[in-house]
Design a protein around this motif. Structure first.
Motif, PDB file in Angstrom:
ATOM      1  N   ARG A  90       0.849  -1.200   0.000  1.00  0.00           N
ATOM      2  CA  ARG A  90       0.000   0.000   0.000  1.00  0.00           C
ATOM      3  C   ARG A  90       0.881   1.245   0.000  1.00  0.00           C
ATOM      4  N   PRO A  91       0.691   2.174  -0.964  1.00  0.00           N
ATOM      5  CA  PRO A  91       1.576   3.342  -1.058  1.00  0.00           C
ATOM      6  C   PRO A  91       1.267   4.452  -0.060  1.00  0.00           C
ATOM      7  N   GLY A  92       0.232   4.313   0.718  1.00  0.00           N
ATOM      8  CA  GLY A  92      -0.154   5.349   1.681  1.00  0.00           C
ATOM      9  C   GLY A  92      -1.616   5.185   2.046  1.00  0.00           C
ATOM     10  N   GLY A  93      -2.131   6.064   2.912  1.00  0.00           N
ATOM     11  CA  GLY A  93      -3.532   5.958   3.304  1.00  0.00           C
ATOM     12  C   GLY A  93      -3.818   4.691   4.065  1.00  0.00           C
ATOM     13  N   TYR A  94      -3.046   4.456   5.136  1.00  0.00           N
ATOM     14  CA  TYR A  94      -3.161   3.199   5.874  1.00  0.00           C
ATOM     15  C   TYR A  94      -4.364   3.181   6.820  1.00  0.00           C
ATOM     16  N   THR A  95      -4.945   4.337   7.118  1.00  0.00           N
ATOM     17  CA  THR A  95      -6.023   4.400   8.109  1.00  0.00           C
ATOM     18  C   THR A  95      -7.314   4.887   7.473  1.00  0.00           C
ATOM     19  N   ARG A  96      -8.424   4.561   8.111  1.00  0.00           N
ATOM     20  CA  ARG A  96      -9.752   4.977   7.667  1.00  0.00           C
ATOM     21  C   ARG A  96     -10.520   5.512   8.876  1.00  0.00           C
ATOM     22  N   ILE A  97     -11.228   6.626   8.690  1.00  0.00           N
ATOM     23  CA  ILE A  97     -12.049   7.218   9.749  1.00  0.00           C
ATOM     24  C   ILE A  97     -13.520   7.013   9.386  1.00  0.00           C
ATOM     25  N   ILE A  98     -14.278   6.364  10.270  1.00  0.00           N
ATOM     26  CA  ILE A  98     -15.711   6.119  10.076  1.00  0.00           C
ATOM     27  C   ILE A  98     -16.463   6.877  11.167  1.00  0.00           C
ATOM     28  N   LYS A  99     -17.224   7.867  10.770  1.00  0.00           N
ATOM     29  CA  LYS A  99     -17.928   8.695  11.747  1.00  0.00           C
ATOM     30  C   LYS A  99     -19.114   7.941  12.338  1.00  0.00           C
ATOM     31  N   LEU A 100     -19.324   8.118  13.646  1.00  0.00           N
ATOM     32  CA  LEU A 100     -20.375   7.397  14.375  1.00  0.00           C
ATOM     33  C   LEU A 100     -21.472   8.311  14.904  1.00  0.00           C
ATOM     34  N   GLY A 101     -21.341   9.612  14.736  1.00  0.00           N
ATOM     35  CA  GLY A 101     -22.330  10.531  15.296  1.00  0.00           C
ATOM     36  C   GLY A 101     -21.834  11.160  16.585  1.00  0.00           C
ATOM     37  N   ASN A 102     -22.702  11.921  17.214  1.00  0.00           N
ATOM     38  CA  ASN A 102     -22.332  12.630  18.441  1.00  0.00           C
ATOM     39  C   ASN A 102     -22.676  11.799  19.675  1.00  0.00           C
ATOM     40  N   ARG A 103     -21.799  11.854  20.681  1.00  0.00           N
ATOM     41  CA  ARG A 103     -22.027  11.087  21.896  1.00  0.00           C
ATOM     42  C   ARG A 103     -22.791  11.929  22.917  1.00  0.00           C
ATOM     43  N   GLN A 104     -23.456  11.240  23.824  1.00  0.00           N
ATOM     44  CA  GLN A 104     -24.199  11.935  24.874  1.00  0.00           C
ATOM     45  C   GLN A 104     -23.226  12.529  25.889  1.00  0.00           C
ATOM     46  N   GLY A 105     -23.659  13.622  26.482  1.00  0.00           N
ATOM     47  CA  GLY A 105     -22.817  14.269  27.488  1.00  0.00           C
ATOM     48  C   GLY A 105     -22.247  15.564  26.956  1.00  0.00           C
ATOM     49  N   ASP A 106     -21.130  15.476  26.226  1.00  0.00           N
ATOM     50  CA  ASP A 106     -20.511  16.687  25.684  1.00  0.00           C
ATOM     51  C   ASP A 106     -20.826  16.902  24.204  1.00  0.00           C
ATOM     52  N   ASN A 107     -21.610  15.997  23.595  1.00  0.00           N
ATOM     53  CA  ASN A 107     -22.030  16.126  22.192  1.00  0.00           C
ATOM     54  C   ASN A 107     -20.842  16.135  21.232  1.00  0.00           C
ATOM     55  N   ALA A 108     -19.744  15.513  21.632  1.00  0.00           N
ATOM     56  CA  ALA A 108     -18.566  15.470  20.763  1.00  0.00           C
ATOM     57  C   ALA A 108     -18.802  14.500  19.614  1.00  0.00           C
ATOM     58  N   GLU A 109     -18.258  14.836  18.456  1.00  0.00           N
ATOM     59  CA  GLU A 109     -18.413  13.984  17.274  1.00  0.00           C
ATOM     60  C   GLU A 109     -17.435  12.815  17.381  1.00  0.00           C
ATOM     61  N   THR A 110     -17.955  11.591  17.405  1.00  0.00           N
ATOM     62  CA  THR A 110     -17.114  10.408  17.599  1.00  0.00           C
ATOM     63  C   THR A 110     -16.932   9.649  16.292  1.00  0.00           C
ATOM     64  N   CYS A 111     -15.948   8.760  16.283  1.00  0.00           N
ATOM     65  CA  CYS A 111     -15.656   7.996  15.075  1.00  0.00           C
ATOM     66  C   CYS A 111     -14.844   6.759  15.433  1.00  0.00           C
ATOM     67  N   LEU A 112     -14.732   5.864  14.459  1.00  0.00           N
ATOM     68  CA  LEU A 112     -13.798   4.746  14.517  1.00  0.00           C
ATOM     69  C   LEU A 112     -12.637   5.066  13.601  1.00  0.00           C
ATOM     70  N   ILE A 113     -11.411   4.883  14.073  1.00  0.00           N
ATOM     71  CA  ILE A 113     -10.241   4.966  13.215  1.00  0.00           C
ATOM     72  C   ILE A 113      -9.619   3.578  13.191  1.00  0.00           C
ATOM     73  N   GLU A 114      -9.383   3.049  11.995  1.00  0.00           N
ATOM     74  CA  GLU A 114      -8.929   1.679  11.856  1.00  0.00           C
ATOM     75  C   GLU A 114      -7.867   1.579  10.777  1.00  0.00           C
ATOM     76  N   LEU A 115      -7.114   0.488  10.815  1.00  0.00           N
ATOM     77  CA  LEU A 115      -6.160   0.181   9.751  1.00  0.00           C
ATOM     78  C   LEU A 115      -6.914  -0.454   8.594  1.00  0.00           C
ATOM     79  N   VAL A 116      -6.770   0.123   7.407  1.00  0.00           N
ATOM     80  CA  VAL A 116      -7.585  -0.262   6.252  1.00  0.00           C
ATOM     81  C   VAL A 116      -7.436  -1.745   5.930  1.00  0.00           C
ATOM     82  N   ASP A 117      -6.225  -2.272   5.987  1.00  0.00           N
ATOM     83  CA  ASP A 117      -5.974  -3.637   5.532  1.00  0.00           C
ATOM     84  C   ASP A 117      -6.426  -4.697   6.522  1.00  0.00           C
ATOM     85  N   PHE A 118      -6.963  -4.302   7.678  1.00  0.00           N
ATOM     86  CA  PHE A 118      -7.400  -5.279   8.669  1.00  0.00           C
ATOM     87  C   PHE A 118      -8.914  -5.333   8.808  1.00  0.00           C
TER      88      PHE A 118
END
Length: 271
Positions: A90-118
């Protein structure tokens, strides 16, 4: 003034920020997927991807530099072993960000960050899609070849022409049935473009992912829909899909007035 400074300090001191990114990078390498806020994930991506690039070439110097950054022997071992083998081509772009929406409490925008090849689920889905596309193209070629062969072997005599006319008349009765099938097949799906935020291109991608009706969209979880947008590229990943389930449920139940009121509120919020 902070002209030209693009780094997000995340409301932390330099030492606290570096320690946090160091720990998050180790967790990502060991577990291949972590949940955090979008702001932290974007900073982590800039922090960890140069480290992953160094791991593709296993030598003493790169191991020293990576260990100086991560300061964890088990993480370095995992990085130069399992992870390096997966990302070797892979020449680059090893990670992927998947947004999950806002969490309760502080309303922060959450996401999953993962290694693309796994992410085995998305890898297998992409392989199946490629296989299906290849089969479709072959069938078209075979159909065109058969049509060409039929045109080449057409007889020139009057008797043969009459026989061909009879042969053509026989399947002509079957044409209306085929036409009916062609007309009824699109009716199996709903017009997803009625949903606020879904255009023709996104509707096509959802159909390819198996979501063709309002009922299926209403029952689909946000992670599945977000994965479809993520695969389509960054141009579509900015769409907010958190209200699509609710809109689809109203459209499925025929509550058009309530659907219109909800969409009016959404449009007002955007303005």
């Amino acid at each position: 003034m902070r002209h030209g400074k693009k780094d997000n300090h995340l409301s932390r001191t330099h030492s606290h920020r570096e320690a946090m990114l160091q720990n998050m990078a180790s967790s990502l390498i060991m577990h291949k997927r972590i949940e955090t806020t979008v702001a932290k994930a974007k900073e982590l991506r800039k922090f960890v991807e140069p480290i992953l690039t160094r791991a593709k070439e296993d030598n003493n110097q790169n191991r020293r530099v990576v260990f100086q950054t991560l300061t964890n022997k088990e993480t370095v071992k995992e990085l130069f072993g399992t992870v390096a083998d997966k990302i070797a081509n892979r020449p680059g772009g090893y990670t992927r960000i998947i947004k999950l929406g806002n969490r309760q409490g502080d309303n922060a925008e959450t996401c999953l960050i993962e290694l693309v090849d796994f992410n085995e689920l998305l890898i297998s889905a992409a392989a199946e899609k490629a296989t299906a596309t290849t089969r479709t193209r072959r069938s078209r070629r075979s159909g065109g070849a058969k049509a060409t062969e039929g045109a080449e072997v057409a007889p020139a005599t009057a008797e043969a022409t009459t026989a061909d006319a009879d042969a053509v008349e026989a399947p002509a009765d079957a044409l209306p049935a085929d036409a009916e099938v062609a007309e009824t097949s699109p009716a199996a799906g709903d017009d997803l473009t009625i949903i606020e935020g879904i255009g023709p291109k996104i509707a096509e991608m959802l159909n390819n992912a198996g979501i063709t009706t309002f009922a299926q969209l209403a029952d689909a979880d946000d992670a599945t829909v977000q994965q479809v947008l993520t695969e389509a590229g960054p141009r579509f990943n900015v769409h907010d899909a958190t209200t699509w389930n609710e809109q689809a449920a109203l459209a499925r139940d025929g509550k058009n007035d309530e659907l219109k009121e909800l969409q009016d509120r959404l449009k007002g919020g955007k303005e």
